[in-house]
Write a protein that holds these residues in place. Structure first.
Motif, PDB file in Angstrom:
ATOM      1  N   PHE A  62     106.330  -0.978  -3.189  1.00  0.00           N
ATOM      2  CA  PHE A  62     106.448  -1.303  -1.770  1.00  0.00           C
ATOM      3  C   PHE A  62     107.068  -2.690  -1.602  1.00  0.00           C
ATOM      4  O   PHE A  62     106.948  -3.550  -2.482  1.00  0.00           O
ATOM      5  N   LEU A  63     107.704  -2.906  -0.461  1.00  0.00           N
ATOM      6  CA  LEU A  63     108.153  -4.238  -0.084  1.00  0.00           C
ATOM      7  C   LEU A  63     107.081  -4.784   0.854  1.00  0.00           C
ATOM      8  O   LEU A  63     106.841  -4.222   1.924  1.00  0.00           O
ATOM      9  N   TYR A  64     106.408  -5.848   0.446  1.00  0.00           N
ATOM     10  CA  TYR A  64     105.346  -6.440   1.245  1.00  0.00           C
ATOM     11  C   TYR A  64     105.903  -7.586   2.066  1.00  0.00           C
ATOM     12  O   TYR A  64     106.563  -8.485   1.545  1.00  0.00           O
ATOM     13  N   MET A  65     105.631  -7.524   3.376  1.00  0.00           N
ATOM     14  CA  MET A  65     106.100  -8.547   4.296  1.00  0.00           C
ATOM     15  C   MET A  65     104.973  -8.953   5.235  1.00  0.00           C
ATOM     16  O   MET A  65     104.028  -8.189   5.451  1.00  0.00           O
ATOM     17  N   ALA A  66     105.101 -10.146   5.772  1.00  0.00           N
ATOM     18  CA  ALA A  66     104.141 -10.637   6.756  1.00  0.00           C
ATOM     19  C   ALA A  66     104.907 -11.139   7.966  1.00  0.00           C
ATOM     20  O   ALA A  66     106.049 -11.575   7.847  1.00  0.00           O
ATOM     21  N   TYR A  67     104.271 -11.067   9.128  1.00  0.00           N
ATOM     22  CA  TYR A  67     104.881 -11.639  10.325  1.00  0.00           C
ATOM     23  C   TYR A  67     103.997 -12.778  10.807  1.00  0.00           C
ATOM     24  O   TYR A  67     102.785 -12.774  10.650  1.00  0.00           O
ATOM     25  N   ALA A 106     104.818  -5.867  21.271  1.00  0.00           N
ATOM     26  CA  ALA A 106     104.939  -6.325  22.659  1.00  0.00           C
ATOM     27  C   ALA A 106     104.984  -7.851  22.735  1.00  0.00           C
ATOM     28  O   ALA A 106     104.376  -8.461  23.616  1.00  0.00           O
ATOM     29  N   PHE A 107     105.709  -8.454  21.791  1.00  0.00           N
ATOM     30  CA  PHE A 107     105.885  -9.902  21.804  1.00  0.00           C
ATOM     31  C   PHE A 107     107.069 -10.245  22.695  1.00  0.00           C
ATOM     32  O   PHE A 107     108.129  -9.629  22.595  1.00  0.00           O
ATOM     33  N   SER A 108     106.916 -11.228  23.556  1.00  0.00           N
ATOM     34  CA  SER A 108     107.997 -11.626  24.455  1.00  0.00           C
ATOM     35  C   SER A 108     109.128 -12.288  23.673  1.00  0.00           C
ATOM     36  O   SER A 108     108.958 -12.689  22.521  1.00  0.00           O
ATOM     37  N   LEU A 120      99.574 -14.773  16.364  1.00  0.00           N
ATOM     38  CA  LEU A 120     100.016 -13.505  16.944  1.00  0.00           C
ATOM     39  C   LEU A 120      98.925 -12.453  16.793  1.00  0.00           C
ATOM     40  O   LEU A 120      98.106 -12.514  15.890  1.00  0.00           O
ATOM     41  N   LYS A 121      98.959 -11.469  17.679  1.00  0.00           N
ATOM     42  CA  LYS A 121      97.968 -10.388  17.596  1.00  0.00           C
ATOM     43  C   LYS A 121      98.370  -9.407  16.497  1.00  0.00           C
ATOM     44  O   LYS A 121      99.527  -9.348  16.070  1.00  0.00           O
ATOM     45  N   ASP A 122      97.411  -8.621  16.049  1.00  0.00           N
ATOM     46  CA  ASP A 122      97.680  -7.584  15.064  1.00  0.00           C
ATOM     47  C   ASP A 122      98.484  -6.464  15.709  1.00  0.00           C
ATOM     48  O   ASP A 122      98.271  -6.119  16.873  1.00  0.00           O
ATOM     49  N   ILE A 123      99.380  -5.889  14.935  1.00  0.00           N
ATOM     50  CA  ILE A 123     100.126  -4.709  15.362  1.00  0.00           C
ATOM     51  C   ILE A 123      99.369  -3.495  14.840  1.00  0.00           C
ATOM     52  O   ILE A 123      98.781  -3.533  13.765  1.00  0.00           O
TER      53      ILE A 123
END
Length: 119
Positions: free
Chosen positions: A107-112, A70-72, A42-45
């Motif tokens: 902080f709550l650290y999350m990844a996509y 802008a992910f479908s 995926l691309k960076d946000i």
């Protein structure tokens, strides 16, 4: 997963002070750092810091990220807590925050990502 936010903001005390200030100003919101998993296609946000209402679910947050990036609808999108642990979509972010917030800075650290390894 090593988070870039921690890499560029090396001082845990400064990150903690910043997070505490955010929580004082916005007591009903959760400070989240969200970054792309390095293995993801995926691309960076354009945004990594989020301030999210604590009653939002992972599914609702995922929809926000899908729109922002802008992910479908066909594009797989998974959110991982601490960059490694996949969580159920119906869980409230407040539950995740209580269980997984960073002990150093709050902080709550999350990844996509577009794929997860469950093995």
């Amino acid at each position: 997963m090593e988070f870039y936010y921690k890499k560029i903001n090396k001082c845990a005390d400064e990150r903690r002070d910043y997070c505490n200030t955010i929580k004082i100003l916005h007591p009903n919101k959760i400070p989240i750092i969200l970054e792309r998993d390095p293995k993801s296609m995926l691309k960076d946000i354009d945004k990594t810091r989020y301030l999210i209402p604590n009653d939002l679910t992972i599914n609702q947050f995922s929809l926000m990220i899908r729109i922002r990036g802008a992910f479908s609808k066909e594009t797989p999108l998974f959110l991982l807590v601490n960059g490694t642990e996949y969580v159920s979509e119906d869980i409230a972010l407040s539950e995740l925050y209580d269980k997984y917030k960073d002990y150093q800075d709050g902080f709550l650290y999350m990844a996509y990502t577009d794929k997860i390894d469950l093995i």
